[in-house]
Design a protein around this motif. Sequence first.
Motif, PDB file in Angstrom:
ATOM      1  N   ALA A 158       0.860  -1.299   0.086  1.00 35.73           N
ATOM      2  CA  ALA A 158       0.088  -0.224  -0.116  1.00 35.73           C
ATOM      3  C   ALA A 158       1.056   1.241  -0.121  1.00 35.73           C
ATOM      4  O   ALA A 158       0.566   2.231  -0.867  1.00 35.73           O
ATOM      5  CB  ALA A 158      -0.876  -0.175   1.267  1.00 35.73           C
ATOM      6  N   GLU A 159       1.947   1.197   0.770  1.00 38.38           N
ATOM      7  CA  GLU A 159       2.753   2.229   0.858  1.00 38.38           C
ATOM      8  C   GLU A 159       3.561   2.638  -0.466  1.00 38.38           C
ATOM      9  O   GLU A 159       3.866   3.745  -0.754  1.00 38.38           O
ATOM     10  CB  GLU A 159       3.842   2.085   1.908  1.00 38.38           C
ATOM     11  CG  GLU A 159       3.420   2.155   3.289  1.00 38.38           C
ATOM     12  CD  GLU A 159       4.507   1.673   4.390  1.00 38.38           C
ATOM     13  OE1 GLU A 159       5.521   1.110   3.947  1.00 38.38           O
ATOM     14  OE2 GLU A 159       4.363   1.785   5.501  1.00 38.38           O
ATOM     15  N   GLU A 160       3.697   1.401  -1.145  1.00 37.11           N
ATOM     16  CA  GLU A 160       4.431   1.469  -2.422  1.00 37.11           C
ATOM     17  C   GLU A 160       3.386   1.836  -3.524  1.00 37.11           C
ATOM     18  O   GLU A 160       3.663   1.791  -4.990  1.00 37.11           O
ATOM     19  CB  GLU A 160       5.390   0.479  -2.698  1.00 37.11           C
ATOM     20  CG  GLU A 160       6.471   0.277  -1.675  1.00 37.11           C
ATOM     21  CD  GLU A 160       7.347   1.372  -1.754  1.00 37.11           C
ATOM     22  OE1 GLU A 160       7.520   1.803  -3.037  1.00 37.11           O
ATOM     23  OE2 GLU A 160       8.395   1.518  -1.047  1.00 37.11           O
ATOM     24  N   LYS A 161       2.127   1.829  -3.241  1.00 35.92           N
ATOM     25  CA  LYS A 161       1.092   1.915  -4.295  1.00 35.92           C
ATOM     26  C   LYS A 161       1.162   0.806  -5.246  1.00 35.92           C
ATOM     27  O   LYS A 161       0.812   1.029  -6.646  1.00 35.92           O
ATOM     28  CB  LYS A 161       1.094   3.149  -5.090  1.00 35.92           C
ATOM     29  CG  LYS A 161       0.621   4.272  -4.197  1.00 35.92           C
ATOM     30  CD  LYS A 161       0.838   5.658  -4.788  1.00 35.92           C
ATOM     31  CE  LYS A 161       0.441   6.984  -3.933  1.00 35.92           C
ATOM     32  NZ  LYS A 161       1.094   7.230  -2.605  1.00 35.92           N
ATOM     33  N   PRO A 185      -0.716  -2.754  -6.107  1.00 36.16           N
ATOM     34  CA  PRO A 185      -2.006  -3.311  -5.898  1.00 36.16           C
ATOM     35  C   PRO A 185      -2.151  -4.737  -5.566  1.00 36.16           C
ATOM     36  O   PRO A 185      -2.942  -5.316  -5.069  1.00 36.16           O
ATOM     37  CB  PRO A 185      -3.065  -2.944  -6.891  1.00 36.16           C
ATOM     38  CG  PRO A 185      -2.017  -2.825  -8.117  1.00 36.16           C
ATOM     39  CD  PRO A 185      -0.777  -2.114  -7.501  1.00 36.16           C
TER      40      PRO A 185
END
Length: 359
Positions: free
Chosen positions: A12-15, A17
């Motif tokens: 999530a932090e690194e976007k 999915p």
Amino acid sequence: MKRIERLLKKMAEEKLPAMYVSNPKNVRYLCGFTGEDSSLILSEAAVFFITDSRYVEQAREELSDLIQIVCWTRSMMAETAEIIRKHHIQEIGFEGFHLSYSDGELFKSLVQIKTRIADGWIEEFRAVKDDDEISKTLEAVKIVDQTFMHILNFIRPGISEKQVATELEYFMKRIGSERTPFETIVVSGIRSAYPHGVASEKIIELGDMVTLDFGATFQGYSSDMTRTVAVGKPDSRLSEIYDLVLEAELAGVNAICHGMKSKELDSIIRSPFVRENMNDRFNHGAGHSIGLDNHEAPFISYRSEEEFVENMIMTVEPGLYLPGLGGVRIEDDVLVRKEKSQVLTGSPKKDLIELPFYE
């Protein structure tokens, strides 16, 4: 599921999915599956475990009910692509280090969505051990310590290096090792100058130095220890080398702690060798982390700025090698602490062991 949740947070932090995990050690670390030929697809919506029919029942026993088990019919990657299509995943990360170039290209062609290499994410988590991992490593350490004391009564002139290696491995299995995490090293005489020489048919002779580098595995976690002993009285130069290697090794295990940089520890370990103008005879790394793999990051290196963190388990393994004469290596497993780190391996090393020889 805590480890999976941690990875999902990182994603999530690194976007990112979704992520495809194919390294079997990383699969085991994340979900606890102890079999082979499996992979994971992780997303916020669902976690899929992909395997073949041989491992479905084992997976049902070992995995959380929150993980969906998928049995592939064509191939693992084809099944992965099908899951991606069904669940409308638009981008996925994968472990580039683990896949060959051709497999990586095949993966990208099958999924037909945006892909991103996500190497090292899980390995970063694995570097710092939790209480369960430390406990398992301690059991693997106990096995090598017991085995060393056993093998001292087995080594004698007239037997081969291979016989010693076979006895080491047999005894470790007898007392609880699942497998050897790397090829057992037994080198004697002038062959002890081979840092990573494999056990050969060479017969051990009176006056030989014998280097033993071996490990055990307990519930997936490995130990790694090296000791060098003498059969009878060795060449005086090798006795002196032993003391110098021991000085370097003790300097390392006494210095390593939370927050220390890798290159700083490397310098401390090499300092006695530099003082005696022998650093050129130390021709391998000074240590590495152990866990589900026997060689894990971080590594002790003069090039590395990485810092050690509490609850990493590191080896410290200096050695000196004199071609045509012999060599010495001493290695211990160390649990990193904030102040005084804990040496896990307890086999004797204070003085060079000279095995008695009876006519």
